[in-house]
Structure formats: structure tokens, C-alpha cells
Motif scaffolding. Sequence first.
Motif, PDB file in Angstrom:
ATOM      1  N   VAL A  21       6.801   3.449   6.066  1.00 56.57           N
ATOM      2  CA  VAL A  21       7.755   2.373   6.351  1.00 56.57           C
ATOM      3  C   VAL A  21       7.851   2.138   7.857  1.00 56.57           C
ATOM      4  O   VAL A  21       7.917   0.993   8.320  1.00 56.57           O
ATOM      5  CB  VAL A  21       9.136   2.711   5.756  1.00 56.57           C
ATOM      6  CG1 VAL A  21      10.198   1.755   6.286  1.00 56.57           C
ATOM      7  CG2 VAL A  21       9.089   2.647   4.235  1.00 56.57           C
ATOM      8  N   LEU A  22       7.845   3.216   8.633  1.00 57.02           N
ATOM      9  CA  LEU A  22       7.836   3.082  10.095  1.00 57.02           C
ATOM     10  C   LEU A  22       6.621   2.285  10.554  1.00 57.02           C
ATOM     11  O   LEU A  22       6.735   1.401  11.418  1.00 57.02           O
ATOM     12  CB  LEU A  22       7.841   4.466  10.744  1.00 57.02           C
ATOM     13  CG  LEU A  22       7.653   4.494  12.268  1.00 57.02           C
ATOM     14  CD1 LEU A  22       8.788   3.768  12.967  1.00 57.02           C
ATOM     15  CD2 LEU A  22       7.541   5.930  12.769  1.00 57.02           C
ATOM     16  N   SER A  23       5.459   2.566   9.985  1.00 61.28           N
ATOM     17  CA  SER A  23       4.258   1.808  10.328  1.00 61.28           C
ATOM     18  C   SER A  23       4.445   0.329  10.015  1.00 61.28           C
ATOM     19  O   SER A  23       4.075  -0.544  10.813  1.00 61.28           O
ATOM     20  CB  SER A  23       3.058   2.375   9.552  1.00 61.28           C
ATOM     21  OG  SER A  23       1.909   1.575   9.744  1.00 61.28           O
TER      22      SER A  23
ATOM     23  N   TYR B 252       6.162  11.085   3.448  1.00 60.94           N
ATOM     24  CA  TYR B 252       5.040  10.133   3.475  1.00 60.94           C
ATOM     25  C   TYR B 252       5.571   8.695   3.513  1.00 60.94           C
ATOM     26  O   TYR B 252       5.152   7.876   4.340  1.00 60.94           O
ATOM     27  CB  TYR B 252       4.184  10.376   2.239  1.00 60.94           C
ATOM     28  CG  TYR B 252       3.090   9.376   1.962  1.00 60.94           C
ATOM     29  CD1 TYR B 252       1.790   9.589   2.434  1.00 60.94           C
ATOM     30  CD2 TYR B 252       3.326   8.248   1.183  1.00 60.94           C
ATOM     31  CE1 TYR B 252       0.781   8.691   2.147  1.00 60.94           C
ATOM     32  CE2 TYR B 252       2.318   7.346   0.904  1.00 60.94           C
ATOM     33  CZ  TYR B 252       1.043   7.569   1.380  1.00 60.94           C
ATOM     34  OH  TYR B 252       0.048   6.675   1.104  1.00 60.94           O
ATOM     35  N   PHE B 253       6.503   8.392   2.628  1.00 64.44           N
ATOM     36  CA  PHE B 253       7.005   7.026   2.508  1.00 64.44           C
ATOM     37  C   PHE B 253       7.760   6.602   3.759  1.00 64.44           C
ATOM     38  O   PHE B 253       7.634   5.457   4.231  1.00 64.44           O
ATOM     39  CB  PHE B 253       7.905   6.913   1.274  1.00 64.44           C
ATOM     40  CG  PHE B 253       8.295   5.510   0.939  1.00 64.44           C
ATOM     41  CD1 PHE B 253       7.335   4.574   0.568  1.00 64.44           C
ATOM     42  CD2 PHE B 253       9.618   5.103   0.996  1.00 64.44           C
ATOM     43  CE1 PHE B 253       7.689   3.267   0.252  1.00 64.44           C
ATOM     44  CE2 PHE B 253       9.981   3.806   0.690  1.00 64.44           C
ATOM     45  CZ  PHE B 253       9.013   2.895   0.314  1.00 64.44           C
TER      46      PHE B 253
ATOM     47  N   ALA C 233       1.030   0.744  14.771  1.00 66.65           N
ATOM     48  CA  ALA C 233       1.126   0.630  13.309  1.00 66.65           C
ATOM     49  C   ALA C 233      -0.210   0.981  12.658  1.00 66.65           C
ATOM     50  O   ALA C 233      -0.257   1.735  11.672  1.00 66.65           O
ATOM     51  CB  ALA C 233       1.548  -0.787  12.922  1.00 66.65           C
ATOM     52  N   PHE C 234      -1.286   0.458  13.211  1.00 66.41           N
ATOM     53  CA  PHE C 234      -2.612   0.800  12.696  1.00 66.41           C
ATOM     54  C   PHE C 234      -2.899   2.292  12.908  1.00 66.41           C
ATOM     55  O   PHE C 234      -3.493   2.953  12.054  1.00 66.41           O
ATOM     56  CB  PHE C 234      -3.691  -0.028  13.405  1.00 66.41           C
ATOM     57  CG  PHE C 234      -3.643  -1.508  13.085  1.00 66.41           C
ATOM     58  CD1 PHE C 234      -2.838  -2.006  12.088  1.00 66.41           C
ATOM     59  CD2 PHE C 234      -4.419  -2.406  13.823  1.00 66.41           C
ATOM     60  CE1 PHE C 234      -2.792  -3.372  11.809  1.00 66.41           C
ATOM     61  CE2 PHE C 234      -4.389  -3.765  13.549  1.00 66.41           C
ATOM     62  CZ  PHE C 234      -3.567  -4.238  12.537  1.00 66.41           C
ATOM     63  N   GLY C 235      -2.472   2.816  14.057  1.00 71.14           N
ATOM     64  CA  GLY C 235      -2.739   4.215  14.377  1.00 71.14           C
ATOM     65  C   GLY C 235      -2.061   5.178  13.434  1.00 71.14           C
ATOM     66  O   GLY C 235      -2.623   6.219  13.080  1.00 71.14           O
TER      67      GLY C 235
ATOM     68  N   LEU D 262       0.826  -1.207   0.000  1.00 68.53           N
ATOM     69  CA  LEU D 262       0.000   0.000   0.000  1.00 68.53           C
ATOM     70  C   LEU D 262       0.859   1.256   0.000  1.00 68.53           C
ATOM     71  O   LEU D 262       0.599   2.222  -0.731  1.00 68.53           O
ATOM     72  CB  LEU D 262      -0.928   0.016   1.217  1.00 68.53           C
ATOM     73  CG  LEU D 262      -2.264  -0.711   1.125  1.00 68.53           C
ATOM     74  CD1 LEU D 262      -2.908  -0.786   2.508  1.00 68.53           C
ATOM     75  CD2 LEU D 262      -3.208   0.001   0.165  1.00 68.53           C
ATOM     76  N   ALA D 263       1.901   1.252   0.832  1.00 67.45           N
ATOM     77  CA  ALA D 263       2.793   2.420   0.905  1.00 67.45           C
ATOM     78  C   ALA D 263       3.544   2.610  -0.395  1.00 67.45           C
ATOM     79  O   ALA D 263       3.659   3.738  -0.905  1.00 67.45           O
ATOM     80  CB  ALA D 263       3.770   2.242   2.067  1.00 67.45           C
ATOM     81  N   LEU D 264       4.051   1.527  -0.964  1.00 69.88           N
ATOM     82  CA  LEU D 264       4.860   1.619  -2.180  1.00 69.88           C
ATOM     83  C   LEU D 264       4.047   2.099  -3.374  1.00 69.88           C
ATOM     84  O   LEU D 264       4.497   2.946  -4.157  1.00 69.88           O
ATOM     85  CB  LEU D 264       5.491   0.254  -2.476  1.00 69.88           C
ATOM     86  CG  LEU D 264       6.418   0.185  -3.686  1.00 69.88           C
ATOM     87  CD1 LEU D 264       7.610   1.108  -3.494  1.00 69.88           C
ATOM     88  CD2 LEU D 264       6.896  -1.249  -3.908  1.00 69.88           C
TER      89      LEU D 264
END
Length: 574
Positions: free
Chosen positions: A155-157, A150-151, A198-200, A127-129
Motif C-alpha cells: 500500500v505504501l508503494s 506485506y500488504f 514506488a517501483f523500487g 496486484l497487492a490486493l
Amino acid sequence: MISSLPLLPPFLPLLIGSMAAIFLRGHIRSAIMLLAPVWGALQLSGLEPGIYWAMEFMGYQLEPVRVDKLSIMFGYLFHLAAFIAIVYALHIKDTVQHVAGLSYAACAVGAVFSGDLLTLFVFWELLALTSVLLIWARRTERAYGAGMRYFMIKVLSGVLLLAGTLIFISQTGSAVFGEIGLKQEGILNLGAWLIFLAFGIKCAFPFVHNWLTDAYPEATPTGTVFLASFTTKVAVYALARGFPGTELLVWIGVTMACFPIFYAVIENDLRRVLAYSMINQVGFMVVGIGIGTSLALNGAVAHAFNDVIFKGLLMMTMGAVLHMTGKINGSELGGLYKSMPKTTVLCIVGAASISAFPLFSGFVSKSMVMSAAVAEGYDYVWLALLFAAAGVFHHAGIKIPYFAFFAHDSGIRTTEPPKNMLIAMGIAAVLCIVIGAFPAQTVYALLPWNADYQPYDVTHVLTQLQLLFFSALAFVWLNLKNMYPPELPSTNLDADWLYRKLAPAFMVPVYYSVTGAINKTEQLAKEGIKRVINNSYDQEKNQPKGYFAQFWPTETMVFWVAFLLAGILILYYI
């Protein structure tokens, strides 16, 4: 229960459409792109509840496709959103945007059907990529910078989700994604908190929300429509699946619903206003998940369903304005109703929906969350949500259409956007009205939990109409008294001030100090080496100085080698 295999995994039709968009061109590509979400939705209609494509990986049972009422509802929503966004983007010829948009939608579908945490992690990262490409596709310096920030946050999430998943699997021996909660024991509690954070992040919790307000307004006009539809809604789904009834979410959601109002009122970029509004609306969903009753959870997912449509409609109208005028700041717009009357009407429909006017879609879902708050004794939460509802009418229901299409006449004269954009906006507007007028036959029919609710009673309708009336009256009075914050060319920072201003102000001097010290040390070393070389060489005689630098005859060297060898042999035999 493991069921027989369906024809294809739910995400695959959209992924096939994205791959086809790489090689096809013209009307054939447009047709395939439009057929992909239709094909995917038809496949969903034939799926029975159960687990599909189950497999074993490193001793753990993976469930790549889990079908139940919750995943089916989001599956239909994402296919509908993808179809509308594709129609809206048909006029562009940018292959990157088409491929990224369809792939992004496919990853969102894959995420909500993931039955285990490892499969969820894979789609979480994809989703991030895929989504960051829609930001970079605008090809501006601001878009590149916003996309990088943003990316990095996404990635942290993903790292937090993976760490929490590994802890959870190691402690429970299972990778199944079900209810997790925050009341675990020992190290398992750490894993639960990591997954929760991560969800947050993807849900735009306070202080980790700036990726949304920073990046979404920098995406392409069509890319923003895709972005508004998937990421935060996948996170809402994940919270509803993993953390229903977690009371902390009630207070997080209230904060999300309230604080964006203040920033949205003073924001000049109208797409950034809608980005703040998105956080506000997700706050209502998070509150519903935190309350955790059937009515509250139904309200949360119903509002997610409706938000994708009416927020998408508002993003499309602002994208149309940007596409036709090249401007999106409220200070530079106004008077566009004269040359874009159809877009103006469609924007007003979206504004009425997000403001929860009766007979529009926002009313039939937002009231569910507020009713659940009252029923569970969250009176202060209800008051805060009432304030948030008034605030969203101020900044999204009034400010967006007023400053874009009315207010002062900017003198801009243009035409309506391309027909495909109007058709996409028309589809969304019709859905806003149909869902608002017939909720039981539309969105309520898809709800995962059993809860009887009737939105159109006298109390709900009168309360909402009074709220809207007095909110509109406040806007008019403030505007006439010149007390409403003016639209000024500016960039507003909130929590991102920490890493966009404070961190550079601290790190840049440190960076230059360190690099300066390294350069100085390097210069001193060079000068020292040069001095040693100069002192060891006789410039007048053009030869090295010192005994060991002299040129010795070969026989002398042979003598000393033989002498050393003899010494070594004597020592060895002694």
C-alpha cells in the motif's frame, strides 16, 4: 498511433478465467482455468503495435492498452507463467487460491500493457490486493502476520506511485507512461523520485526488500509459484520503461545481487533461501536497466523472462517437498532422492539454470548483463556480479538440492507429488533446457531492442565453467571441514529487524505508558465524581443536601418564575 480495437483487452481472458473459477467446479473448472492463459496468449499473437481503448478522463488522455515489443514480451511471459502455475495447482480444491492466482496474473498483464500512469496505478494496487490472498490462503498465524506486513508495504508503494503520478500529471499535463528519469527540474523531480521509490519497493530494493523474504515463504506451496512470477517482474518492466540508463540503478542492482548471498547461506527455510535468491537475480536485471545500452536492457528483460521459469521450477520443487513431507527446513530434510527421484532431477535442472551452466537458460541471459558491464567500463561492477554469480551457485545451485534431497538421511519416506505438479515442473525444466540450447530461436526472438549477441563463445563458456568449478570446490571443502554454516532451526532477520524487533521494543513500553496514564486519569475522574455525589447526598435522611436540592412547593416555583418574568419585562421596556 491509435489502432483499431482488439477483441478483448489482454488481461481480460485471465480475469474471465478467475471469475469462472468462482462458480465452476471439478474438471470443467480445471479446463476453463487452463484455457484462459492459452486464449490470452493467442490474442496477443494477433495484436499489432499501437494504442488501444484510448479514452479521455478528467481532461487527460488515458491509454489502457499500449502494445509494443517490451509489453508483448512480458505479456507472453506472464501468460506462460500463469499456465504453468495453474497446471501445478490443479490438484487443490481451494477456490480462493484459484481465483486469487488467476486475478493476480490478470493484473500483472494489465500493468505491463498500461500506457498511462493512472491505469498502471490501478493495476499496481490490484496486484497487492490479489497477491496477499495467496499468503493468507495458507491459514496460519505466521501467514496472517506476514501477509499484513506485506500488504502494508505494498500500500505504501501504491501511495508513493499515486503521489508521484499526480505531481507528474499536474506539471506535464500528460498521464502517458514513458521514460521518466531522475534528471527533472523543480517539483517534477520530486514526482519522478516518488515514482522511482514506488517501483523500487516492488522491485525489492535494499532496506525495502523484506516483504519478499518475509511473506513469500509463508504462502501456500502453489501460491508461492504465482508470487515468484509476477510482482518483481512487473517492477522490472516498470523500471525498464521509466528509468532506463539511470546510473543509480547500477549500484542499487549490484547491492541487490551481493548482499542476499550472506543471508541465504545461513538460512534454514529453503523457500526463504529462494526468496533471497530472487533478490539476487533481480539485482542483475536492475544493473542491466541502469547501464541502459541495448545489450544491457535486452539482458535485463531476457533474464527476467528466464528467471520466472527457472525460479518457478525451484519454487515448485520445494513446494512439492513441502506438500509431500510437511517440512521445508534444511535441518529436517535430506535423503529424499530415494523416494522423490523425479523431483530431485527436476530440481537439479532448475539449480543448473539459475547457476548459469552452459546449455541452460540462465547462462544465455546473465552473460548479456555481465558483457554489457564490461563493454561500458564498469569493471568493478563486473567483478561484483562475478562474485554474486558464484554466490548464487552456492546457495541456490548447490544448497537447495543438496540439503533437500541429499546431505544426511532424515529418514523421511514419501512418494512423488501429484502428476499435475510433476507435469508443471517438467514443462519448466524443458523450457530451461530448450532456451539455454536455442536462445536465438526462443527468448532472443522476443527481445525489444536491437543488439547482436552470441553467448556461446570460448571466453564466456570457459569463464563460467571455471567460476562454477571453483565455487563447487569451495562448497565441498567447507562442508568436509565442517566450516559450512549448519542448518539450524531459526528465523533470520535483516533489515526487518527495525520494524519487527526495534520498533516493538520502543513502541510497546510507550503504548503501555500512554494507556496506563489514560486508565489512571479515568480512575481518578470516576473517584472524583463519586466523591461529589456522596458529599451531596445525606445518607441518614435519604435525601440530597443543600438549599437547591430541597423539594420546593409548586406555588413557590410559580412565584419565582413570575418574579423573573416581571424583571425581564421591566428591563426590556426601560
